[in-house]
Write an enzyme that holds these catalytic residues in place. Structure first.
Site, PDB file in Angstrom:
ATOM      1  N   LYS A 270      19.612  -9.328  -0.207  1.00 60.66           N
ATOM      2  CA  LYS A 270      19.715  -7.870  -0.071  1.00 60.66           C
ATOM      3  C   LYS A 270      19.887  -7.535   1.409  1.00 60.66           C
ATOM      4  O   LYS A 270      19.042  -7.866   2.226  1.00 60.66           O
ATOM      5  CB  LYS A 270      18.452  -7.208  -0.624  1.00 60.66           C
ATOM      6  N   ASP A 275      17.344   1.705   5.039  1.00 59.45           N
ATOM      7  CA  ASP A 275      17.059   2.333   3.743  1.00 59.45           C
ATOM      8  C   ASP A 275      16.308   3.652   3.965  1.00 59.45           C
ATOM      9  O   ASP A 275      15.095   3.664   4.162  1.00 59.45           O
ATOM     10  CB  ASP A 275      16.227   1.381   2.869  1.00 59.45           C
ATOM     11  N   LYS A 282      12.970   8.913   1.671  1.00 59.62           N
ATOM     12  CA  LYS A 282      11.635   8.373   1.940  1.00 59.62           C
ATOM     13  C   LYS A 282      10.865   9.312   2.863  1.00 59.62           C
ATOM     14  O   LYS A 282      11.453  10.163   3.530  1.00 59.62           O
ATOM     15  CB  LYS A 282      11.766   7.000   2.631  1.00 59.62           C
ATOM     16  N   ASP A 293      15.245  -3.799   5.998  1.00 59.90           N
ATOM     17  CA  ASP A 293      15.614  -3.919   4.578  1.00 59.90           C
ATOM     18  C   ASP A 293      16.811  -4.855   4.348  1.00 59.90           C
ATOM     19  O   ASP A 293      17.299  -4.980   3.226  1.00 59.90           O
ATOM     20  CB  ASP A 293      15.889  -2.516   4.009  1.00 59.90           C
ATOM     21  N   ASP A 352      16.529   5.494  -4.160  1.00 65.19           N
ATOM     22  CA  ASP A 352      15.731   4.599  -3.323  1.00 65.19           C
ATOM     23  C   ASP A 352      15.557   3.229  -3.987  1.00 65.19           C
ATOM     24  O   ASP A 352      15.028   2.307  -3.371  1.00 65.19           O
ATOM     25  CB  ASP A 352      14.360   5.245  -3.034  1.00 65.19           C
ATOM     26  N   GLU A 354      17.829   1.143  -4.479  1.00 62.96           N
ATOM     27  CA  GLU A 354      19.213   0.734  -4.187  1.00 62.96           C
ATOM     28  C   GLU A 354      19.391  -0.779  -4.138  1.00 62.96           C
ATOM     29  O   GLU A 354      20.479  -1.298  -4.394  1.00 62.96           O
ATOM     30  CB  GLU A 354      19.673   1.357  -2.861  1.00 62.96           C
ATOM     31  N   ARG A 356      18.361  -3.284  -5.956  1.00 64.20           N
ATOM     32  CA  ARG A 356      18.731  -3.971  -7.204  1.00 64.20           C
ATOM     33  C   ARG A 356      20.198  -3.738  -7.557  1.00 64.20           C
ATOM     34  O   ARG A 356      20.820  -4.572  -8.227  1.00 64.20           O
ATOM     35  CB  ARG A 356      17.786  -3.529  -8.326  1.00 64.20           C
TER      36      ARG A 356
HETATM   37  N1  BES Z   1      13.322  -1.187   0.514  1.00 65.21           N
HETATM   38  C1  BES Z   1      12.450  -0.642  -0.450  1.00 65.21           C
HETATM   39  C2  BES Z   1      11.231  -1.536  -0.730  1.00 65.21           C
HETATM   40  C3  BES Z   1      10.290  -1.713   0.424  1.00 65.21           C
HETATM   41  C4  BES Z   1       9.219  -0.861   0.591  1.00 65.21           C
HETATM   42  C5  BES Z   1      10.464  -2.751   1.316  1.00 65.21           C
HETATM   43  C6  BES Z   1       8.359  -1.038   1.660  1.00 65.21           C
HETATM   44  C7  BES Z   1       9.590  -2.939   2.377  1.00 65.21           C
HETATM   45  C8  BES Z   1       8.543  -2.075   2.552  1.00 65.21           C
HETATM   46  C9  BES Z   1      13.170  -0.412  -1.785  1.00 65.21           C
HETATM   47  O1  BES Z   1      14.521  -0.137  -1.678  1.00 65.21           O
HETATM   48  C10 BES Z   1      12.515   0.745  -2.455  1.00 65.21           C
HETATM   49  O2  BES Z   1      12.470   1.789  -1.881  1.00 65.21           O
HETATM   50  N2  BES Z   1      12.024   0.527  -3.662  1.00 65.21           N
HETATM   51  C11 BES Z   1      11.373   1.547  -4.414  1.00 65.21           C
HETATM   52  C12 BES Z   1      11.781   1.412  -5.864  1.00 65.21           C
HETATM   53  C13 BES Z   1      11.411   2.567  -6.740  1.00 65.21           C
HETATM   54  C14 BES Z   1      12.150   3.824  -6.315  1.00 65.21           C
HETATM   55  C15 BES Z   1      11.716   2.229  -8.171  1.00 65.21           C
HETATM   56  C16 BES Z   1       9.866   1.372  -4.261  1.00 65.21           C
HETATM   57  O3  BES Z   1       9.399   0.252  -4.196  1.00 65.21           O
HETATM   58  O4  BES Z   1       9.167   2.384  -4.181  1.00 65.21           O
HETATM   59 ZN    ZN Z   2      15.475  -0.941   0.024  1.00 67.83          ZN
HETATM   60 ZN    ZN Z   3      14.964   1.917  -1.338  1.00 68.54          ZN
END
Ligand code: BES
Ligand code: ZN
Ligand code: ZN
Length: 506
Positions: A270, A275, A282, A293, A352, A354, A356
């Site tokens: 990834k 992000d 966020k 990210d 968010d 993204e 996957r």
């Molecule tokens: N990049 C984030 C995950 C992340 C969070 C990495 C904190 C490092 C530190 C990812 O893209 C994300 O935001 N995931 C969401 C998914 C949800 C919206 C289903 C999450 O984990 O909240």
């Molecule tokens: Zn992310």
């Molecule tokens: Zn994200």
């Protein structure tokens, strides 16, 4: 462009011009209350005795040195200015103790080196490491190199002292072991550099071009798909995520095909260079570390470069999906339906989520190659941090044998990897009313890391042994550096992957 590591070599005795010599402190085998040193050359011990009238051990004890893990004591220099100054570090127990395993050597070397870099006026200094332990040369070398890393690209002044060179002392020559440590440490530090570089300086086009430049000096063949090629190829996930940014997405493909290789491994990473969460923006604190990210992409690219440098006979394909997730008038919307490379349609539930989507395209391409194994590495979910904290990687896999091998590799290189389940029943929560599936389960509470993995499994073809590493926690250390763990980007999982791939050689 990248942080230069000190040079390093294997030696059988400390060179004349060595400035500092790092040795070990262990508990005395005859008297558990006392300490002993491990690795002090006899001629240097004599010079210390001449200078201070007491033995190195007594001098160390008087200064509070202990065998406690990673405790560092800097001794005063001997009167003979041409002789090196001793730096002592606790190795935890006796050299033969079970608790004094090789990971503690890696950490001890790093702790001593980190302490040295904090001493003033040592730019270009020559440091030798002598622990009197021939079986831990690799760990001493890796620890020294990884512990010497600091990211200084954006500092105009007050840069810490940069060590000039290392020598690792052992009774038998260990050149190839030390070379290997250097290659692996370089790969880890390349990931750290990439992660630490800000999103204004490292965006998909720059990231892809840097990867290609590095690949071009190895046996790796590199192909970059730009936004036009991605549109022609039907990469609907990557294109959707990248749509809101003025910096278009890229897919980087590394192909390493050494002669005599049998196994084929596809690595997928990834590479979200920033992000923001897109339209599902966020919070300020949640966004602050999101330049990291792209750590998964950096990990798979740097690992493949290391595998090629080491000449390991395994076919490796690395696919790095790079995009910037931004909110704007052209951004993809929650509820948009995207068509992934393998033809499946996905309803985006949250912009968010993204990661996957960009991984789905790359996993589909990887599946087309019918590899023996496919492993993706991604800073995928905050949920994985909730589950495992920020020092343990989450592992999910459709193959218990592959998981077992990866856990064993992680264990042998001192990285924390913990397997989480991948239950099929979660697919029910990924059913969409208007598309083949949706990208997350909006209504569910919990199991976010597992839902993400279960989503990804839809893009892995049947029969491929697949594993998913969620490195959201351990890829970035927003605290202080500690032993070989750097502050900022950490380069986690490179060493586990190099170990695993090396094991696929025959
Ligand atoms: N990049 C984030 C995950 C992340 C969070 C990495 C904190 C490092 C530190 C990812 O893209 C994300 O935001 N995931 C969401 C998914 C949800 C919206 C289903 C999450 O984990 O909240
Ligand atoms: Zn992310
Ligand atoms: Zn994200």
């Amino acid at each position: 462009m990248f942080t230069a590591l000190p040079s390093i070599e294997s030696v059988q005795s400390v060179s004349q011009d060595t400035n500092l010599l790092i040795v070990g402190v262990v508990t005395d085998t005859a008297d558990e209350q006392k300490i002993a040193t491990s690795g002090v050359p006899t001629d240097l011990a004599a010079k210390y005795l001449d200078s201070f009238g007491i033995s190195v051990t007594d001098l160390a004890e008087s200064l509070g040195a202990s065998a406690e893990k990673c405790q560092v004591t800097v001794l005063p220099p001997p009167a003979d200015k041409s002789a090196p100054q001793l730096v002592l570090v606790g190795l935890a127990g006796k050299p033969s103790d079970e608790n004094s395993n090789n990971e503690s050597i890696r950490r001890a070397a790093a702790s001593a080196v980190r302490a040295v870099t904090k001493l003033p006026g040592l730019d270009g200094v020559k440091v030798a490491i002598s622990f009197g332990l021939d079986e831990a040369v690799l760990e001493a070398a890796e620890g020294a190199l990884l512990g010497s890393y600091t990211f200084t690209s954006y500092l105009s002044e007050d840069k810490p002292s940069a060590i000039g060179s290392f020598e690792i002392v052992s009774t038998e020559p260990a050149n190839s072991v030390v070379e290997k440590a250097k290659t692996v440490a370089e790969a880890v530090c390349r990931v750290r550099d990439w992660v630490n570089t800000t999103a204004s300086d490292l965006y998909p086009e720059v990231f892809a071009n840097q990867a290609k430049e590095l690949a071009d000096s190895t046996a790796i063949n590199c192909e970059i798909l730009d936004e036009k090629a991605l549109a022609e190829g039907g990469f609907g996930g990557l294109l959707a995520v990248g749509k809101g940014s003025v910096r278009p997405p890229r897919l980087v493909k590394f192909e390493y095909r050494p002669e005599g290789a049998k196994n084929h491994l596809v690595l997928v990473g990834k590479g979200i260079t920033f992000d923001t969460g897109g339209l599902n923006l966020k919070t300020a604190t949640g966004m602050y570390t999101m330049k990291s990210d792209m750590a998964g992409a950096a990990t798979v690219l740097a690992t493949t470069l290391a595998i090629a440098d080491l000449g390991i006979k395994v076919n490796v394909t690395a696919l790095a999906s790079m995009a910037e997730n931004m909110p704007s008038g052209s951004a993809y919307h929650p509820s948009d339906v995207l068509k992934i490379y393998n033809g499946k349609t996905v309803e985006n539930v949250n912009s968010d989520a993204e990661g996957r989507l960009v991984l789905a395209d790359a996993l589909s391409v990887g599946s087309e190659l019918s590899p023996d194994y496919m492993i993706d590495v991604a800073t995928l979910t905050g949920a994985c941090i909730v589950a495992l904290g920020n020092q343990t990687t989450g592992l999910m896999s459709n193959s218990s044998e592959l998981a077992r091998q990866l856990l064993s590799s992680a264990d042998s290189v001192g990285e924390n990897l913990w397997q989480l389940p991948l239950p099929d029943y979660l697919q029910d929560g990924l059913k969409s009313k208007i598309a083949d599936l949706k990208s997350g389960s909006a209504a569910t509470l919990g199991a976010g890391a597992l839902y993400a993995a279960q989503f990804l499994s839809n893009f892995v073809a049947d029969g491929i042994e697949w594993a998913h590493f969620d490195i959201a926690g351990p890829s970035f250390n927003d605290g202080e550096a500690n032993h070989y763990l750097s502050s900022g980007g950490t380069g986690v999982c490179v060493r586990t992957l190099v170990d695993f791939i090396s094991g696929l050689e025959d």
